[in-house]
Scaffold this motif. Structure first.
Motif, PDB file in Angstrom:
ATOM      1  N   THR A   1       0.838  -1.192   0.000  1.00 19.37           N
ATOM      2  CA  THR A   1       0.000   0.000   0.000  1.00 19.37           C
ATOM      3  C   THR A   1       0.878   1.248   0.000  1.00 19.37           C
ATOM      4  O   THR A   1       1.811   1.343   0.804  1.00 19.37           O
ATOM      5  CB  THR A   1      -0.900   0.019   1.251  1.00 19.37           C
ATOM      6  N   PRO A   2       0.604   2.218  -0.894  1.00 18.27           N
ATOM      7  CA  PRO A   2       1.342   3.487  -0.856  1.00 18.27           C
ATOM      8  C   PRO A   2       1.044   4.241   0.444  1.00 18.27           C
ATOM      9  O   PRO A   2      -0.059   4.145   0.990  1.00 18.27           O
ATOM     10  CB  PRO A   2       0.814   4.250  -2.082  1.00 18.27           C
ATOM     11  N   TYR A   3       1.993   4.987   0.932  1.00 21.99           N
ATOM     12  CA  TYR A   3       1.800   5.737   2.170  1.00 21.99           C
ATOM     13  C   TYR A   3       2.512   7.082   2.083  1.00 21.99           C
ATOM     14  O   TYR A   3       3.390   7.283   1.240  1.00 21.99           O
ATOM     15  CB  TYR A   3       2.338   4.952   3.363  1.00 21.99           C
ATOM     16  N   GLY A   4       2.128   7.976   2.955  1.00 20.96           N
ATOM     17  CA  GLY A   4       2.813   9.259   3.055  1.00 20.96           C
ATOM     18  C   GLY A   4       3.709   9.331   4.272  1.00 20.96           C
ATOM     19  O   GLY A   4       4.803   9.876   4.236  1.00 20.96           O
ATOM     20  N   MET A   5       3.248   8.732   5.402  1.00 20.95           N
ATOM     21  CA  MET A   5       4.022   8.704   6.637  1.00 20.95           C
ATOM     22  C   MET A   5       3.699   7.442   7.416  1.00 20.95           C
ATOM     23  O   MET A   5       2.532   7.021   7.455  1.00 20.95           O
ATOM     24  CB  MET A   5       3.722   9.934   7.506  1.00 20.95           C
ATOM     25  N   VAL A   6       4.715   6.835   8.035  1.00 19.53           N
ATOM     26  CA  VAL A   6       4.516   5.642   8.858  1.00 19.53           C
ATOM     27  C   VAL A   6       5.058   5.905  10.261  1.00 19.53           C
ATOM     28  O   VAL A   6       6.196   6.355  10.417  1.00 19.53           O
ATOM     29  CB  VAL A   6       5.226   4.406   8.258  1.00 19.53           C
ATOM     30  N   LEU A   7       4.226   5.621  11.266  1.00 18.34           N
ATOM     31  CA  LEU A   7       4.675   5.636  12.660  1.00 18.34           C
ATOM     32  C   LEU A   7       4.821   4.191  13.115  1.00 18.34           C
ATOM     33  O   LEU A   7       3.866   3.409  13.044  1.00 18.34           O
ATOM     34  CB  LEU A   7       3.672   6.359  13.553  1.00 18.34           C
ATOM     35  N   TRP A   8       6.016   3.827  13.577  1.00 13.18           N
ATOM     36  CA  TRP A   8       6.293   2.467  14.048  1.00 13.18           C
ATOM     37  C   TRP A   8       6.209   2.458  15.568  1.00 13.18           C
ATOM     38  O   TRP A   8       6.991   3.111  16.253  1.00 13.18           O
ATOM     39  CB  TRP A   8       7.672   2.025  13.574  1.00 13.18           C
ATOM     40  N   SER A   9       5.245   1.700  16.106  1.00 16.30           N
ATOM     41  CA  SER A   9       5.034   1.669  17.560  1.00 16.30           C
ATOM     42  C   SER A   9       4.657   0.247  17.974  1.00 16.30           C
ATOM     43  O   SER A   9       3.514  -0.032  18.335  1.00 16.30           O
ATOM     44  CB  SER A   9       3.928   2.658  17.938  1.00 16.30           C
ATOM     45  N   THR A  10       5.634  -0.651  17.924  1.00 16.55           N
ATOM     46  CA  THR A  10       5.341  -2.072  18.110  1.00 16.55           C
ATOM     47  C   THR A  10       5.992  -2.693  19.339  1.00 16.55           C
ATOM     48  O   THR A  10       5.932  -3.907  19.510  1.00 16.55           O
ATOM     49  CB  THR A  10       5.805  -2.862  16.871  1.00 16.55           C
ATOM     50  N   GLY A  11       6.630  -1.942  20.167  1.00 13.04           N
ATOM     51  CA  GLY A  11       7.290  -2.527  21.332  1.00 13.04           C
ATOM     52  C   GLY A  11       8.698  -1.990  21.497  1.00 13.04           C
ATOM     53  O   GLY A  11       9.137  -1.119  20.736  1.00 13.04           O
ATOM     54  N   ILE A  12       9.389  -2.505  22.492  1.00 15.75           N
ATOM     55  CA  ILE A  12      10.713  -1.988  22.842  1.00 15.75           C
ATOM     56  C   ILE A  12      11.729  -3.111  22.932  1.00 15.75           C
ATOM     57  O   ILE A  12      11.372  -4.286  23.079  1.00 15.75           O
ATOM     58  CB  ILE A  12      10.677  -1.216  24.174  1.00 15.75           C
ATOM     59  N   GLY A  13      13.000  -2.739  22.841  1.00 11.68           N
ATOM     60  CA  GLY A  13      14.106  -3.669  22.988  1.00 11.68           C
ATOM     61  C   GLY A  13      15.247  -3.002  23.725  1.00 11.68           C
ATOM     62  O   GLY A  13      15.252  -1.781  23.932  1.00 11.68           O
ATOM     63  N   PRO A  14      16.245  -3.764  24.149  1.00 13.11           N
ATOM     64  CA  PRO A  14      17.356  -3.191  24.934  1.00 13.11           C
ATOM     65  C   PRO A  14      18.254  -2.293  24.098  1.00 13.11           C
ATOM     66  O   PRO A  14      18.446  -2.504  22.898  1.00 13.11           O
ATOM     67  CB  PRO A  14      18.117  -4.439  25.409  1.00 13.11           C
ATOM     68  N   ARG A  15      18.813  -1.280  24.744  1.00 16.01           N
ATOM     69  CA  ARG A  15      19.769  -0.394  24.096  1.00 16.01           C
ATOM     70  C   ARG A  15      21.120  -1.110  23.944  1.00 16.01           C
ATOM     71  O   ARG A  15      21.391  -2.094  24.647  1.00 16.01           O
ATOM     72  CB  ARG A  15      19.941   0.881  24.912  1.00 16.01           C
ATOM     73  N   PRO A  16      21.994  -0.623  23.048  1.00 18.03           N
ATOM     74  CA  PRO A  16      23.305  -1.267  22.861  1.00 18.03           C
ATOM     75  C   PRO A  16      24.101  -1.418  24.149  1.00 18.03           C
ATOM     76  O   PRO A  16      24.768  -2.435  24.357  1.00 18.03           O
ATOM     77  CB  PRO A  16      24.008  -0.334  21.862  1.00 18.03           C
ATOM     78  N   LEU A  17      24.060  -0.406  25.033  1.00 24.14           N
ATOM     79  CA  LEU A  17      24.776  -0.496  26.304  1.00 24.14           C
ATOM     80  C   LEU A  17      24.299  -1.693  27.120  1.00 24.14           C
ATOM     81  O   LEU A  17      25.110  -2.436  27.684  1.00 24.14           O
ATOM     82  CB  LEU A  17      24.574   0.790  27.108  1.00 24.14           C
ATOM     83  N   ILE A  18      22.993  -1.890  27.165  1.00 21.98           N
ATOM     84  CA  ILE A  18      22.427  -2.991  27.949  1.00 21.98           C
ATOM     85  C   ILE A  18      22.737  -4.330  27.294  1.00 21.98           C
ATOM     86  O   ILE A  18      23.054  -5.320  27.979  1.00 21.98           O
ATOM     87  CB  ILE A  18      20.908  -2.797  28.110  1.00 21.98           C
ATOM     88  N   LYS A  19      22.668  -4.389  25.978  1.00 17.88           N
ATOM     89  CA  LYS A  19      23.010  -5.636  25.282  1.00 17.88           C
ATOM     90  C   LYS A  19      24.439  -6.062  25.607  1.00 17.88           C
ATOM     91  O   LYS A  19      24.707  -7.225  25.909  1.00 17.88           O
ATOM     92  CB  LYS A  19      22.856  -5.445  23.772  1.00 17.88           C
ATOM     93  N   GLU A  20      25.360  -5.114  25.539  1.00 14.66           N
ATOM     94  CA  GLU A  20      26.761  -5.417  25.802  1.00 14.66           C
ATOM     95  C   GLU A  20      26.979  -5.817  27.259  1.00 14.66           C
ATOM     96  O   GLU A  20      27.723  -6.759  27.562  1.00 14.66           O
ATOM     97  CB  GLU A  20      27.628  -4.210  25.455  1.00 14.66           C
ATOM     98  N   PHE A  21      26.319  -5.115  28.174  1.00 11.97           N
ATOM     99  CA  PHE A  21      26.471  -5.429  29.597  1.00 11.97           C
ATOM    100  C   PHE A  21      25.890  -6.804  29.907  1.00 11.97           C
ATOM    101  O   PHE A  21      26.468  -7.567  30.704  1.00 11.97           O
ATOM    102  CB  PHE A  21      25.787  -4.352  30.439  1.00 11.97           C
ATOM    103  N   MET A  22      24.776  -7.161  29.278  1.00 17.40           N
ATOM    104  CA  MET A  22      24.186  -8.476  29.517  1.00 17.40           C
ATOM    105  C   MET A  22      25.111  -9.586  29.031  1.00 17.40           C
ATOM    106  O   MET A  22      25.204 -10.650  29.661  1.00 17.40           O
ATOM    107  CB  MET A  22      22.814  -8.575  28.839  1.00 17.40           C
ATOM    108  N   LYS A  23      25.814  -9.352  27.926  1.00 15.76           N
ATOM    109  CA  LYS A  23      26.783 -10.340  27.455  1.00 15.76           C
ATOM    110  C   LYS A  23      27.925 -10.505  28.459  1.00 15.76           C
ATOM    111  O   LYS A  23      28.396 -11.613  28.713  1.00 15.76           O
ATOM    112  CB  LYS A  23      27.338  -9.916  26.096  1.00 15.76           C
ATOM    113  N   GLN A  24      28.363  -9.377  29.051  1.00 14.01           N
ATOM    114  CA  GLN A  24      29.452  -9.419  30.025  1.00 14.01           C
ATOM    115  C   GLN A  24      29.116 -10.285  31.229  1.00 14.01           C
ATOM    116  O   GLN A  24      29.974 -11.002  31.752  1.00 14.01           O
ATOM    117  CB  GLN A  24      29.767  -8.005  30.525  1.00 14.01           C
ATOM    118  N   ILE A  25      27.865 -10.206  31.675  1.00 16.98           N
ATOM    119  CA  ILE A  25      27.494 -10.849  32.940  1.00 16.98           C
ATOM    120  C   ILE A  25      26.718 -12.149  32.730  1.00 16.98           C
ATOM    121  O   ILE A  25      26.116 -12.675  33.670  1.00 16.98           O
ATOM    122  CB  ILE A  25      26.686  -9.887  33.827  1.00 16.98           C
TER     123      ILE A  25
END
Length: 596
Positions: free
Chosen positions: A335-359
């Motif tokens: 479908t053609p569009y003029g503007m899209v708002l993406w609002s489907t949920g959240i995920g961890p920031r890069p800092l948190i991803k890296e820290f979770m790997k550390q621990i």
């Protein structure tokens, strides 16, 4: 003579009553003055404590440094709901607090959809962090920077200034800590859908809301140009919202109100070409709300002409079209569009991803903490808000220890009385037990015992270890993760601040539940979330409200409740006055359509 008697009584009072906590001694040194504070203590001699204070002032402050203990360094990452709530409620002056955040203000995020269409101004929902700091009687500093790495072994964080990288401030620096509080929030989750980052708008920050507002106004201005065909105008004025959660639904409602209340007057030639489409991958929008609200919202959007497509999954987005696939039959369409708002949920920031790997938490979606908001494996690192999730301990993991604690006479069986005496501690340590009793409509512990023993309950109301396990075997099924909402983050920040305010006192006199594994008590009561209700503005001055006690209200009266609650929840009188004045301005003059 009267003055002499007064000072003599005052001196006697300080000598006889050491609980008169502090003495202020002012002494003139080299034309200046020094104010020293000394604890009032009992010494041999009638004025020993005064002489001690005088010595502290007269030796140039050397003794003063020995009296005042070194403050512990507390570093706070983030100025969102969790960080702001912690900061506002912290009042223990024994900590040196340093805040590190890429933005120097707090945003009242529930009103971001109102900013997108000019109902509220962006500055009205932003409160400078330094305005909050200046009111605190705590040693607090602020650095406008982004934390890029956490080093838990050396108790350091590494940061990069977010100001102009060409200046000296753009260099990296390290900050030591004794306690670290991680409240950095989360970022948008694109689910690796092609084209989302390049072609979609998001609604997490003030900058996002301002970009959407400008894009909306520009779309109407562009569609009003005489050189365009109707098909081109329809494409430009097709607004697509991906995600039927509270943010997506509220933006769709705000945009619909803007079109019907303002666009019809300002852009009469294009008002009939506007189309709003809401795409939701599941069977219903607002699926975290009561079904009555969900059904009302879907029916109202249908009447308002908002095209709600349920079971529609986005497979890709390019600069001209959005591609979807129906969940049931797998049919694809573009479908053609003029503007899209993406609002489907959240995920961890890069800092948190890296820290979770550390621990060793690399396979998780958020930082795992215990019920006291401590990151698992660390006593001095806390995480709260959208970046973290509480890993509630299961009852069945500790069932043997719980039975042993409850069996006070070591008989090998539990009487109903012993079970009942332990139940309060069990419910506090394992909240899923209380939730299970409530959902199963069990009046008391006797009902639970009867269910576990069946017909045998008529003969004996005592439980052995196997019957005890059977009685509690299903309680862990009631465990649920807390929602990633401002309300949860706000309560977590206030809870953790209360813990830090009473840290020293509770180290000596723990106030928490007993340790089922080990001896003694936990320092604090575990965090318990108290749901205060939620709102879903649906446009047309109508709001759906879901409040405690299974109370649902939908309509104009709930809209006024929404105004009252959101005005009262502002973090300062300044933002409260600005938001209310914006609402009044909109009622009188309409929305601001300048696009700036």
């Amino acid at each position: 003579m009267r003055n002499f008697n007064f000072f003599r009584r005052l001196s006697t009072a300080f000598n006889d009553y050491p609980w008169l906590s502090k003495i202020i001694v002012v002494s003139t040194i080299s034309g200046g003055s020094l104010v020293a504070y000394a604890e009032a203590k009992t010494y041999s001699g009638s004025h020993g404590h005064i002489a001690h204070a005088d010595a502290t002032a007269s030796d140039g402050g050397h003794a003063l440094s020995e009296v005042i203990p070194k403050k512990k360094k507390l570093v706070l990452l983030g100025t969102g709901w969790a960080g702001m709530s912690f900061l506002k409620n912290l009042n223990n002056p024994t900590y040196e607090v340093e805040i590190v955040s890429p933005r120097n203000f707090f945003v009242f995020t529930p009103l971001l959809p109102s900013v997108t269409c000019g109902k509220v101004e962006a500055r009205s929902i932003a409160e400078p962090i330094r305005n909050i700091i200046i009111k605190k009687n705590v040693d607090i500093s602020f650095s406008e920077a982004e934390c890029i790495k956490i080093d838990p072994q050396n108790k350091k964080i590494y940061c990069r200034a977010t100001i102009d990288s060409h200046s000296k401030g753009g260099e990296e620096f390290a900050v030591d800590y004794d306690y670290l509080i991680i409240a950095v929030g989360a970022q948008v989750n694109t689910f690796n859908t092609p084209g989302v980052m390049e072609n979609c708008h998001f609604l997490k920050e003030i900058d996002d809301a301002q970009k959407i507002r400008k894009n909306v106004i520009d779309s109407f201005e562009k569609a009003s140009l005489p050189s365009l065909s109707d098909e081109e105008r329809k494409k430009i004025l097709h607004f697509v919202i991906v995600g039927g959660g509270p943010t997506g639904v509220e933006f769709a409602a705000e945009l619909h109100d803007f079109v019907n209340e303002d666009v019809v007057k300002l852009y009469p030639k294009v008002k009939d070409l506007v189309k709003i489409t809401l795409l939701e991958a599941t069977d219903h929008i607002l699926n975290m709300f009561d079904k009555r609200i969900t059904n009302f919202a879907e029916n109202k959007f249908g009447r308002d002409g908002i095209d709600v497509k349920l079971g529609s999954m986005v497979t890709g987005i390019n600069e001209n079209e959005i591609s979807t696939k129906a969940r049931g039959n797998g049919k694809t369409s573009s479908t053609p569009y003029g503007m899209v708002l993406w609002s489907t949920g959240i995920g961890p920031r890069p800092l948190i991803k890296e820290f979770m790997k550390q621990i060793g938490q690399g396979n998780r979606r958020a930082l795992a903490t215990d019920e006291w908001l401590r990151v698992e494996g660390f006593d001095n690192i806390y995480a709260l808000g959208d970046c973290a999730t509480i890993n509630q301990r299961k009852v069945m993991e500790d069932i043997a220890e719980i039975f042993k604690k409850a069996d006070k006479d070591n008989s090998g069986t539990l009487t109903v009385k012993e079970f009942q005496e332990t139940l309060d501690d069990i419910c506090e340590r394992y909240p899923q037990v209380e939730l299970y009793l409530k959902n199963k409509q069990k009046r008391n512990i006797v009902d639970l015992v009867k269910e576990a023993k069946g017909d045998a309950a008529r003969e004996s109301m005592e439980l052995n270890i196997e019957e005890f396990k059977a009685a509690l075997s299903e309680v862990d099924s009631q465990m649920k993760n807390l929602p990633a909402t401002a309300q949860v983050a706000n309560q977590q920040g206030a809870y953790l601040a209360k813990c830090f305010n009473r840290m020293e006192e509770c180290e000596k006199n723990p106030e928490g539940p007993p340790r089922f594994r080990g001896t003694g008590h936990h320092r604090f009561h575990p965090f318990r979330y108290r749901h205060l209700g939620q709102f879903a503005p649906l446009g047309g001055e109508q709001t759906a409200a879901e409040l405690p006690g299974d109370w649902v209200s939908i309509g104009h009266s709930s809209q006024w409740l929404w105004y009252s609650v959101y005005a009262s929840k502002q973090v300062s009188w300044r933002t409260r006055a600005l938001v209310v004045s914006d609402w009044l301005r909109r009622f009188i003059f309409g929305r601001d359509t300048s696009g700036i």
